[in-house]
Write an enzyme that holds these catalytic residues in place. Structure first.
Site, PDB file in Angstrom:
ATOM      1  N   ASN A 147       4.880  47.468  57.128  1.00  0.00           N
ATOM      2  CA  ASN A 147       5.017  48.084  55.977  1.00  0.00           C
ATOM      3  C   ASN A 147       6.150  48.188  55.105  1.00  0.00           C
ATOM      4  OD1 ASN A 147       6.096  49.610  58.300  1.00  0.00           O
ATOM      5  ND2 ASN A 147       5.938  51.468  57.139  1.00  0.00           N
ATOM      6  N   GLU A 245      10.422  52.237  67.835  1.00  0.00           N
ATOM      7  CA  GLU A 245      10.178  53.506  66.596  1.00  0.00           C
ATOM      8  C   GLU A 245       8.803  53.292  66.218  1.00  0.00           C
ATOM      9  OE1 GLU A 245      12.108  55.567  65.341  1.00  0.00           O
ATOM     10  OE2 GLU A 245      14.116  55.031  66.160  1.00  0.00           O
ATOM     11  N   CYS A 279       6.358  55.372  58.106  1.00  0.00           N
ATOM     12  CA  CYS A 279       5.931  56.271  58.998  1.00  0.00           C
ATOM     13  C   CYS A 279       6.606  57.435  58.739  1.00  0.00           C
ATOM     14  CB  CYS A 279       7.067  55.321  60.220  1.00  0.00           C
ATOM     15  SG  CYS A 279       8.469  55.044  59.447  1.00  0.00           S
ATOM     16  N   GLU A 457      18.791  53.281  65.235  1.00  0.00           N
ATOM     17  CA  GLU A 457      18.752  52.154  64.516  1.00  0.00           C
ATOM     18  C   GLU A 457      19.636  52.675  63.303  1.00  0.00           C
ATOM     19  OE1 GLU A 457      14.381  51.139  64.304  1.00  0.00           O
ATOM     20  OE2 GLU A 457      15.582  49.352  64.359  1.00  0.00           O
TER      21      GLU A 457
HETATM   22  P1  NAD Z   1       1.467  47.388  65.309  1.00  0.00           P
HETATM   23  O1  NAD Z   1       1.854  48.207  66.462  1.00  0.00           O
HETATM   24  O2  NAD Z   1      -0.136  47.041  65.120  1.00  0.00           O
HETATM   25  O3  NAD Z   1       2.195  46.050  65.175  1.00  0.00           O
HETATM   26  C1  NAD Z   1       3.653  45.923  65.033  1.00  0.00           C
HETATM   27  C2  NAD Z   1       4.111  44.778  65.648  1.00  0.00           C
HETATM   28  O4  NAD Z   1       3.656  44.477  67.048  1.00  0.00           O
HETATM   29  C3  NAD Z   1       3.522  43.367  64.689  1.00  0.00           C
HETATM   30  O5  NAD Z   1       4.447  42.624  64.743  1.00  0.00           O
HETATM   31  C4  NAD Z   1       2.444  42.912  65.858  1.00  0.00           C
HETATM   32  O6  NAD Z   1       1.927  41.603  65.794  1.00  0.00           O
HETATM   33  C5  NAD Z   1       3.115  43.275  67.031  1.00  0.00           C
HETATM   34  N1  NAD Z   1       2.363  43.454  68.157  1.00  0.00           N
HETATM   35  C6  NAD Z   1       0.912  43.729  68.456  1.00  0.00           C
HETATM   36  N2  NAD Z   1       0.420  43.446  69.506  1.00  0.00           N
HETATM   37  C7  NAD Z   1       1.403  43.034  70.266  1.00  0.00           C
HETATM   38  C8  NAD Z   1       1.543  42.693  71.768  1.00  0.00           C
HETATM   39  N3  NAD Z   1       0.624  42.785  72.522  1.00  0.00           N
HETATM   40  N4  NAD Z   1       2.768  42.393  72.154  1.00  0.00           N
HETATM   41  C9  NAD Z   1       3.874  42.227  71.158  1.00  0.00           C
HETATM   42  N5  NAD Z   1       3.541  42.652  70.138  1.00  0.00           N
HETATM   43  C10 NAD Z   1       2.587  42.907  69.631  1.00  0.00           C
HETATM   44  O7  NAD Z   1       1.845  48.205  64.087  1.00  0.00           O
HETATM   45  P2  NAD Z   1       1.547  48.026  62.598  1.00  0.00           P
HETATM   46  O8  NAD Z   1       0.339  48.243  62.163  1.00  0.00           O
HETATM   47  O9  NAD Z   1       2.209  46.474  62.130  1.00  0.00           O
HETATM   48  O10 NAD Z   1       2.664  49.152  61.711  1.00  0.00           O
HETATM   49  C11 NAD Z   1       2.167  50.223  61.585  1.00  0.00           C
HETATM   50  C12 NAD Z   1       2.818  51.306  62.402  1.00  0.00           C
HETATM   51  O11 NAD Z   1       4.162  51.213  62.358  1.00  0.00           O
HETATM   52  C13 NAD Z   1       2.534  52.719  62.237  1.00  0.00           C
HETATM   53  O12 NAD Z   1       2.251  53.519  63.580  1.00  0.00           O
HETATM   54  C14 NAD Z   1       3.878  53.296  61.729  1.00  0.00           C
HETATM   55  O13 NAD Z   1       4.030  54.696  61.912  1.00  0.00           O
HETATM   56  C15 NAD Z   1       4.993  52.438  62.409  1.00  0.00           C
HETATM   57  N6  NAD Z   1       6.051  52.284  61.782  1.00  0.00           N
HETATM   58  C16 NAD Z   1       7.385  53.239  62.267  1.00  0.00           C
HETATM   59  C17 NAD Z   1       8.328  53.167  61.818  1.00  0.00           C
HETATM   60  C18 NAD Z   1       9.530  53.891  62.640  1.00  0.00           C
HETATM   61  O14 NAD Z   1      10.622  53.577  62.101  1.00  0.00           O
HETATM   62  N7  NAD Z   1       9.218  54.818  63.183  1.00  0.00           N
HETATM   63  C19 NAD Z   1       8.669  52.372  60.565  1.00  0.00           C
HETATM   64  C20 NAD Z   1       7.293  51.748  60.104  1.00  0.00           C
HETATM   65  C21 NAD Z   1       6.381  51.696  60.680  1.00  0.00           C
END
Ligand code: NAD
Length: 476
Positions: A147, A245, A279, A457
């Site tokens: 995102n 995060e 997020c 962060e």
């Molecule tokens: P996601 O957890 O699906 O993916 C995040 C990353 O993890 C991707 O690069 C993905 O390829 C990787 N990943 C997936 N499976 C994995 C595994 N088994 N091992 C290691 N890595 C793996 O999340 P998303 O859909 O890309 O992002 C959306 C989420 O991110 C939402 O929940 C949002 O709230 C959160 N987010 C949080 C913040 C924050 O700072 N708190 C900021 C932005 C987004």
């Protein structure tokens, strides 16, 4: 096909994946070579080999590299913004602002590289000196979500390099374009071979290989709660440092005494800009009964006037949802909310445009109760729900009544309530008369409860994660 960066070399594989524009699914942004386990392990080995030398590099070298990268990002913000808007669907002004922020982050950490200092402390023992210094952690794995395709990688990569760590960076599947551009910039900015590595590919393959490899000393992760939990449990056996995060269910409290126009602006911006895919999005609007009806009518009216469409169209206010799976999730949650008794007051419908994309009109759900799933689970789309409450005390209770704790906001003209909310909100970031989303780049970012784990962060607080403290004693 765009290659990945391993050990200072551009490496390609036989398997490439298309990067599709969510505003126009016939538009292929580019094709990116996919890493498997072998390439990921090569990248980790390259980082491990390069880490000791980089740890000894001086502040001037680190400063100059980060500065060159930041300067180039800023100089190319229009072009990189267009790429970001095309691959992720953020409207162009937001995409350019995100690129600008990434550039500013690199410049901030370029300066931080020159400010690394320790402490000299008097020992309690005569004739002994005590020095407290910070050292790099070693090899840092960076796993990012889709995102914020350039800002989140920037706020992890820049401090990692600033404090002398080697990096293996894995971007999210949906946004390899911005990641590749960043890798290209860093490579040309002079990062030594192996100090920064880019591996593009599936989370279940590349990400999992990183989690399973004990040569990675620390992992900074942003993404969903489910994946964050995997990062934590895979890291525990290695006693690896982690920073997570994750999601949010951020409340925006609107009190009877609020400036109505300002509250509507905060709600619409916080809940729906960036297509609600933040997020920190204000997904729960907690509104006291005296202003409730006026607030809901004004928000609904404002949403009806917003144009949903192609991210590069200057007339668009809200771009598409990132992909088909996210769109299906958004629609599912709207249906679940309605089945549990919520009223769909505005939007929540698929929108047709000239190009085929994932367009959804911003959805406002009213008459919702705190225990409904729409108020407990993260949707991550242009969907917000309104919870009607009696008074400030109930609003505060409802705001905190969530497993998440990333950001929370209040709209009020009362100093008493504003101060009380700042003190009692169980969120990492609290906003008064501001949207819950939208933060500065030079101060700490992060949440509490299920939203975050580990140290903060951004800003100078980033040093906590990317360094290890050493206490050295010397007999005089
Ligand atoms: P996601 O957890 O699906 O993916 C995040 C990353 O993890 C991707 O690069 C993905 O390829 C990787 N990943 C997936 N499976 C994995 C595994 N088994 N091992 C290691 N890595 C793996 O999340 P998303 O859909 O890309 O992002 C959306 C989420 O991110 C939402 O929940 C949002 O709230 C959160 N987010 C949080 C913040 C924050 O700072 N708190 C900021 C932005 C987004």
């Amino acid at each position: 096909m765009k290659p990945m960066l391993i050990g200072g070399e551009w490496v390609t594989t036989s398997h490439g994946v298309e990067n599709i524009n969510p505003s126009d699914i016939s538009d292929v942004v580019d094709i990116y070579a996919q890493a498997g386990r072998a390439e990921t392990q090569q990248a980790i080995a390259a980082a491990q080999a390069a880490a000791p030398q980089w740890a000894l590099s001086g502040p001037q070298e680190r400063h100059d590299i980060l500065h060159r990268a930041g300067d180039e990002i800023l100089a190319r913000k229009q072009e990189l913004g267009e790429l970001l808007a095309r691959e992720e669907g953020k409207v162009l002004p937001e995409a350019i602002a995100e690129v600008q922020r990434a550039g500013q982050i690199f410049l901030f950490f370029a300066a931080e590289a020159l400010r690394q200092r320790g402490e000299i402390v008097a020992s309690v023992r005569p004739g002994v000196g005590v020095e407290i210094t910070r050292e790099p952690v070693g090899v840092v794995g960076i796993i990012a979500p889709w995102n914020f395709p350039i800002a989140i990688p920037a706020w992890k990569i820049a401090p990692a390099l600033c404090y002398g760590n080697a990096v293996v960076f894995k971007p999210a599947e949906l946004v390899p374009g911005s990641a590749w551009a960043l890798a290209d910039i860093l490579h040309r900015a002079g990062v030594p071979a192996g100090v920064f590595n880019l591996v593009i590919g599936a989370g279940s393959v590349v990400g999992q290989t990183m989690l399973d490899d004990e040569r990675i000393d620390a992992i900074t992760f942003t993404g969903s709660q489910a994946t964050g939990t995997r990062v934590a449990s895979a890291s525990l056996p290695f006693m690896r440092k982690i920073q997570l995060e994750m999601g949010g269910k951020n409340p925006l409290v609107v009190l009877d005494d609020a400036d109505l126009d300002l509250a509507v602006q905060c709600a619409v911006d916080g809940a729906f800009f960036s297509t609600g895919q933040r997020c920190t999005a204000s997904s729960r609007l907690v509104v006291t009964q005296g202003i409730h009806d006026r607030f809901v009518s004004a928000v609904a009216e404002r949403l009806a006037s917003l144009r949903v469409g192609h991210a590069l169209d200057a007339a668009t206010h809200i771009g598409p949802v990132a992909d088909a799976a996210q769109l299906a999730q958004d629609l599912d949650y709207i249906a679940i909310a309605r089945s549990q008794g919520a009223h769909l007051r505005q939007g929540g419908e698929l929108v047709r445009r000239e190009t085929e994309g994932y367009f959804l009109s911003p959805a406002l759900l009213t008459e919702t109760l705190p225990a409904m799933r729409i108020n407990c689970e993260e949707v991550f789309g242009p969907v917000a729900s309104v919870i009607r409450v009696r008074d400030y005390e109930e609003a505060l209770f409802v705001a905190n009544d969530t497993e998440f704790g990333l950001s929370a906001g209040i709209c009020t003209t009362s100093l008493k309530y504003a101060n009380d909310f700042k003190r009692k909100s169980q969120a990492g970031m609290v906003m008064v008369n501001l949207p819950t989303a939208g933060v500065d780049y030079h101060v700490p970012f992060g949440g509490r409860k299920a939203s975050s784990h580990g140290s903060r962060e951004q800003g100078s607080h980033a040093a906590e994660f990317f360094t290890i403290v050493k206490t050295a004693y010397t007999a005089a």
